[in-house]
Design a protein around this motif. Structure first.
Motif, PDB file in Angstrom:
ATOM      1  N   CYS A 275      29.754  44.646  36.364  1.00 21.98           N
ATOM      2  CA  CYS A 275      28.858  43.504  36.050  1.00 21.98           C
ATOM      3  C   CYS A 275      28.661  42.575  37.237  1.00 21.98           C
ATOM      4  O   CYS A 275      27.693  41.840  37.308  1.00 21.98           O
ATOM      5  N   ARG A 276      29.587  42.569  38.180  1.00 16.86           N
ATOM      6  CA  ARG A 276      29.536  41.764  39.416  1.00 16.86           C
ATOM      7  C   ARG A 276      29.784  40.268  39.205  1.00 16.86           C
ATOM      8  O   ARG A 276      29.870  39.510  40.170  1.00 16.86           O
ATOM      9  N   THR A 277      29.838  39.792  37.966  1.00 18.42           N
ATOM     10  CA  THR A 277      29.930  38.354  37.740  1.00 18.42           C
ATOM     11  C   THR A 277      31.244  37.912  37.102  1.00 18.42           C
ATOM     12  O   THR A 277      31.601  36.741  37.185  1.00 18.42           O
ATOM     13  N   CYS A 278      31.956  38.792  36.434  1.00 19.85           N
ATOM     14  CA  CYS A 278      33.186  38.384  35.741  1.00 19.85           C
ATOM     15  C   CYS A 278      34.278  38.060  36.774  1.00 19.85           C
ATOM     16  O   CYS A 278      34.137  38.331  37.964  1.00 19.85           O
TER      17      CYS A 278
ATOM     18  N   CYS B 116      35.467  41.174  38.758  1.00 20.97           N
ATOM     19  CA  CYS B 116      34.483  41.644  39.748  1.00 20.97           C
ATOM     20  C   CYS B 116      34.451  40.705  40.956  1.00 20.97           C
ATOM     21  O   CYS B 116      34.384  41.145  42.099  1.00 20.97           O
TER      22      CYS B 116
ATOM     23  N   CYS C 173      36.666  45.331  35.324  1.00 15.89           N
ATOM     24  CA  CYS C 173      35.500  44.516  34.940  1.00 15.89           C
ATOM     25  C   CYS C 173      35.567  44.171  33.453  1.00 15.89           C
ATOM     26  O   CYS C 173      35.723  45.047  32.599  1.00 15.89           O
ATOM     27  N   ALA C 174      35.424  42.886  33.161  1.00 21.10           N
ATOM     28  CA  ALA C 174      35.514  42.419  31.770  1.00 21.10           C
ATOM     29  C   ALA C 174      34.414  43.021  30.910  1.00 21.10           C
ATOM     30  O   ALA C 174      34.570  43.159  29.690  1.00 21.10           O
TER      31      ALA C 174
HETATM   32 ZN    ZN Z   1      32.698  42.497  35.914  1.00 22.98          ZN
END
Ligand code: ZN
Ligand code: NAP
Ligand code: ZN
Length: 346
Positions: free
Chosen positions: A93-96, A99, A107-108
């Motif tokens: 997701c790149r945002t959790c 990440c 990754c959540a």
């Molecule tokens: Zn993530």
């Protein structure tokens, strides 16, 4: 992009030649010619649905080493001709929180697996590394040091990082006694990294014939687990035990080998649960932990470490039409120590 591959068409079936189209190279993508793809025991678990329902046709493979053939307009990390590796996931997701810390494997919102899952659009089935070409977002690929041959590198993308990460996390190094359970694809990388970091290393194996190889890899001791008597002499002796065994076993036998405050790290993933005796844990303030592959920054660190120390996987390079035989030999623990497919044979 037409791609040649090998796929399992249904659960448990033999792998057969298969063609499909990959996406065209996007602005942030790199395209590569795969040179070698490792066979991980996880591929076999998934083809045989030992972890639950899977998606077919399945092109397995998450130990990918190749050469970049084109890059998208916005790519900055790679250029044509670079040696490149891709492991167990191709996005997240790149945002959790995870990440953001470079721990994309946790990754959540769920990492995007290299195969047997859907890409982040929710509809494209991800197709793995048993194929001749690949397209990946540049953020999910790593640089391979120029001095390392790509056949011995491919297994580092899963087997290598999966041992490197817990070895660093639990601070394996000088003064630490470490045991590696199972001398297979993962286990032999655990031996090589633990030796390189200066630990005292014991291999716990149910294949007595592997003793000479274990010692050649630098292991200091080798204990055959076939004879239960052998467990007595090594009771309460290890700081860390790295469990890479792919099959079910009595985990209590191994927990009892930990010293006070020792940790047994579960890495192997048989489909069925372990039965843990409370007494095996509390009688030495012991911990039973787990670890899953590694994130992108640590995978790069691991490859750089391999480049500096000349660490590679021991491989048996095969043609694509040997994959099914290689699966049988892997299940029989007859692998020295990783099968790697020559991607020019797809
Ligand atoms: Zn993530
Ligand atoms: P592998 O090459 O088949 O090695 C497994 C080793 O386990 C064998 O070589 C054997 O070593 C030992 N073993 C097998 N059957 C056994 C049995 N019945 N009793 C005792 N020992 C046995 O497999 P691998 O590719 O290294 O993968 C190992 C496991 O890790 C798999 O379950 C895989 O799915 C999992 N995995 C986990 C992660 C993660 O992120 N945690 C990543 C990749 C793979 P000896 O002959 O020396 O006994
Ligand atoms: Zn794997």
């Amino acid at each position: 992009m037409n791609t040649k591959a090998y796929a399992a068409l249904s659960a448990g079936s033999d792998l057969v030649p298969f063609e499909f189209d990959r996406r065209e190279v996007g602005a942030h993508d790199v395209e590569l010619d795969i040179k070698y793809a490792g066979i991980c025991h996880s591929d076999i678990h998934q083809v045989r649905e030992e972890w639950g329902a899977a998606i077919f046709p399945m092109v397995p493979g998450h130990e990918i080493a190749g050469v970049v053939t084109s890059v998208g307009a916005s790519v900055t990390k790679f250029k044509v001709g670079d040696h490149i590796g891709i492991g167990v996931f191709v996005d997240s997701c790149r945002t959790c929180e995870q990440c953001q810390k470079g721990l994309q494997q946790y990754c959540a919102n769920g990492m995007t697996g290299t195969y047997n899952g859907y890409e982040r659009d929710g509809k494209t089935v991800a197709m793995g590394g048993y194929s001749n070409r690949f397209v990946v977002n540049e953020d999910y690929a790593v640089h391979v040091p120029a001095n390392l041959p790509l056949d011995g590198v491919a297994p580092l993308l899963c087997a290598g990082i999966t041992l490197y990460s817990p070895i660093k996390h639990w601070k394996v190094g000088p003064g630490k006694k470490v045991a590696v359970m199972g001398l297979g694809g993962l286990g032999h990388m655990g031996v090589k990294f633990s030796v390189a970091l200066g630990a005292e290393v014991t291999v716990l194996s149910h294949s007595p014939s592997k003793e000479a190889d274990a010692k050649a890899m630098g292991a200091h001791h080798f204990v055959s687990t076939k004879d239960p008597e052998n467990f007595k002499a090594i009771a309460k002796s290890f700081d860390v035990i790295l469990n890479t065994v792919s099959a079910e076993l009595d985990i209590n036998q191994y927990l009892n080998l930990l010293k006070l405050d020792g940790t047994l790290v579960t890495i192997g993933l048989p489909g069925k649960p372990y039965s843990v005796h409370a007494g095996s844990l509390l009688s030495g303030r012991r911990s039973l932990a787990g670890s899953m592959i590694g994130g992108i920054p640590e995978t790069q660190e691991m490859l750089d470490f391999c480049g500096e120390h000349n660490i590679l996987s021991d491989v048996e390079v095969i043609k694509a039409d040997y994959i099914n035989a290689a699966y049988e030999r892997t299940i029989a623990s007859d692998v020295k120590y990783r099968f790697v497919i020559d991607a020019s044979t797809f």
